[in-house]
Design an enzyme around this catalytic site. Structure first.
Site, mmCIF file in Angstrom:
data_model
loop_
_atom_site.group_PDB
_atom_site.id
_atom_site.type_symbol
_atom_site.label_atom_id
_atom_site.label_comp_id
_atom_site.label_asym_id
_atom_site.label_seq_id
_atom_site.Cartn_x
_atom_site.Cartn_y
_atom_site.Cartn_z
ATOM 1 N N GLU A 191 -3.836 7.131 -5.807
ATOM 2 C CA GLU A 191 -4.007 6.284 -6.988
ATOM 3 C C GLU A 191 -5.307 6.682 -7.688
ATOM 4 O OE1 GLU A 191 -3.742 2.128 -5.992
ATOM 5 O OE2 GLU A 191 -1.802 2.361 -5.055
ATOM 6 N N ARG B 275 0.848 -1.189 0.000
ATOM 7 C CA ARG B 275 0.000 0.000 0.000
ATOM 8 C C ARG B 275 0.891 1.249 0.000
ATOM 9 N NH1 ARG B 275 -3.381 -2.863 -1.456
ATOM 10 N NH2 ARG B 275 -5.513 -3.201 -0.660
ATOM 11 N N HIS C 72 -0.747 -0.454 -9.917
ATOM 12 C CA HIS C 72 -1.384 -1.346 -8.944
ATOM 13 C C HIS C 72 -1.888 -2.617 -9.641
ATOM 14 C CE1 HIS C 72 -3.668 -1.402 -4.862
ATOM 15 N NE2 HIS C 72 -3.333 -2.627 -5.246
HETATM 16 C C1 8YV Z 1 -6.418 -4.868 -5.910
HETATM 17 C C2 8YV Z 1 -5.177 -5.396 -3.845
HETATM 18 O O1 8YV Z 1 -6.280 -3.578 -5.494
HETATM 19 O O2 8YV Z 1 -6.262 -7.350 -3.117
HETATM 20 C C3 8YV Z 1 -5.794 -6.236 -2.790
HETATM 21 O O3 8YV Z 1 -5.777 -5.782 -1.616
HETATM 22 O O4 8YV Z 1 -4.551 -4.421 -3.562
HETATM 23 C C4 8YV Z 1 -5.323 -5.739 -5.301
HETATM 24 O O5 8YV Z 1 -5.601 -7.052 -5.461
HETATM 25 C C5 8YV Z 1 -7.779 -5.331 -5.449
HETATM 26 O O6 8YV Z 1 -7.956 -6.594 -5.947
HETATM 27 C C6 8YV Z 1 -8.878 -4.393 -5.973
HETATM 28 O O7 8YV Z 1 -8.997 -4.473 -7.348
#
Ligand code: 8YV
Length: 327
Positions: free
Chosen positions: A266, A237, A285
């Site tokens: 983001e 993060r 991401h």
């Molecule tokens: C994607 C993630 O942001 O799973 C998470 O916590 O950060 C990533 O897999 C999520 O899947 C939202 O699309």
């Protein structure tokens, strides 16, 4: 009347059909300024929510007085106020496990791409600048046999450590809330205080959940402890890092480079200084973003939602005490 489910992320047709066969569904493929008001209105009588990547804090969810479960298509759940959901007796389900290996692949791709200048040199050819064999000005640095220091050692960190140790003969150091004996046995990993990991590692890899305890964990003090040849990797993060301090450390060459899949804001603004630095590999991401894994995550999130509305325990709860207290 069938329970009302509000979906706020695009779903494969088969999964949307499965929900519509059981529930009254209000469907949004994504939330933006054009439909946010309609989304908030639909939530007011929702029994269940399913989606990801939208901050749904205490104030936003307060009008959703019928809510029984929120099922996020993500392993992270920092977009929610978990204490508030727990206090209200609302289940919060998430999707750990199914994305571990894919996210670990992304993180190791960042390690290799940043160390060997893959993006920069791919652009070098595309720009027609390859006219003779490379000299040292375009050399990268080795990954194999170097020291990889982890901040965090959960499922994803352990999957990255496996790649690093068994695939690249790297030495593994880590700092975590508590020691993880299985990685010490399997990969010779050493548990050290945070500052010692930062001082000793050639690569520093952040694989932590975002929480009040980890927010801004890595700032100017921590970057100053790192080696000038250190490469900083963040696949968890963005808000775990003081991004202004990272930019300054890169600009002042306190560290060698950075491989980043996540950012404080983001999407990352196009004018971010990070995007102007050749020693930074920035990805949008994409951690879990493969066809196979995102389908598996969506399937798991739908299963969690259906279980929660059918009065069964969802497979993965971020606030299991809500279920325990219901028994
Ligand atoms: C994607 C993630 O942001 O799973 C998470 O916590 O950060 C990533 O897999 C999520 O899947 C939202 O699309």
């Amino acid at each position: 009347m069938n329970p009302h489910v509000v979906v706020y992320k695009k779903l494969p047709n088969e999964l949307l059909a499965a929900l519509r066969a059981r529930f009254r569904v209000t469907y949004f493929e994504a939330i933006d300024e054009t439909n946010r008001a309609a989304f908030l209105e639909a939530m007011r009588d929702a029994d269940g929510l399913l989606g990801a990547s939208v901050r749904l804090d205490k104030a936003t969810l307060a009008p959703a007085t019928r809510l029984k479960i929120v099922s996020t298509i993500s392993v992270g759940y920092d977009t929610f106020d978990v204490d508030d959901l727990t206090e209200r007796g609302i289940l919060l389900a998430h999707t750990p496990g199914v994305l571990t290996e894919t996210t670990a692949d992304t993180i190791f791709a960042l390690i290799l791409a940043t160390a060997r200048r893959v993006v920069e040199l791919a652009e070098f050819i595309k720009a027609g600048r390859w006219r003779h064999s490379l000299d040292e000005s375009l050399y990268g640095v080795d990954v194999h046999s170097k020291t990889l220091g982890f901040l965090g050692m959960g499922r994803i960190g352990q999957a990255v450590a496996r790649r690093a140790r068994l695939g690249f003969n790297m030495t593994i150091l880590y700092h975590n809330l508590q020691p993880v004996p299985e990685v010490e046995t399997a990969f010779g990993a050493r548990f050290l205080p945070l500052d010692e990991v930062l001082r000793a590692a050639d690569f520093i890899c952040v694989v932590l959940p975002l929480s009040p305890e980890t927010e801004k964990l890595v700032g100017a003090r921590e970057f100053a402890l790192m080696r000038p040849q250190a490469i900083f990797i963040n696949g968890s993060r963005g808000r775990i890092v003081d991004e202004a301090a990272l930019i300054e450390a890169l600009q002042q060459r306190k560290i060698h480079g950075a491989g980043l899949d996540v950012f404080e804001r983001e999407p990352l603004p196009a004018d971010s200084p990070l995007l102007a630095m050749p020693n930074v590999v920035a990805l949008p991401h994409i951690g879990s973003a493969t066809h196979e894994t995102r389908l598996a995550m969506a399937r798991l999130a739908v299963d969690n939602l259906i279980a929660g509305l059918d009065g069964e325990r969802p497979r993965h709860l971020a606030n299991g005490s809500v279920w325990s207290n219901r028994r």
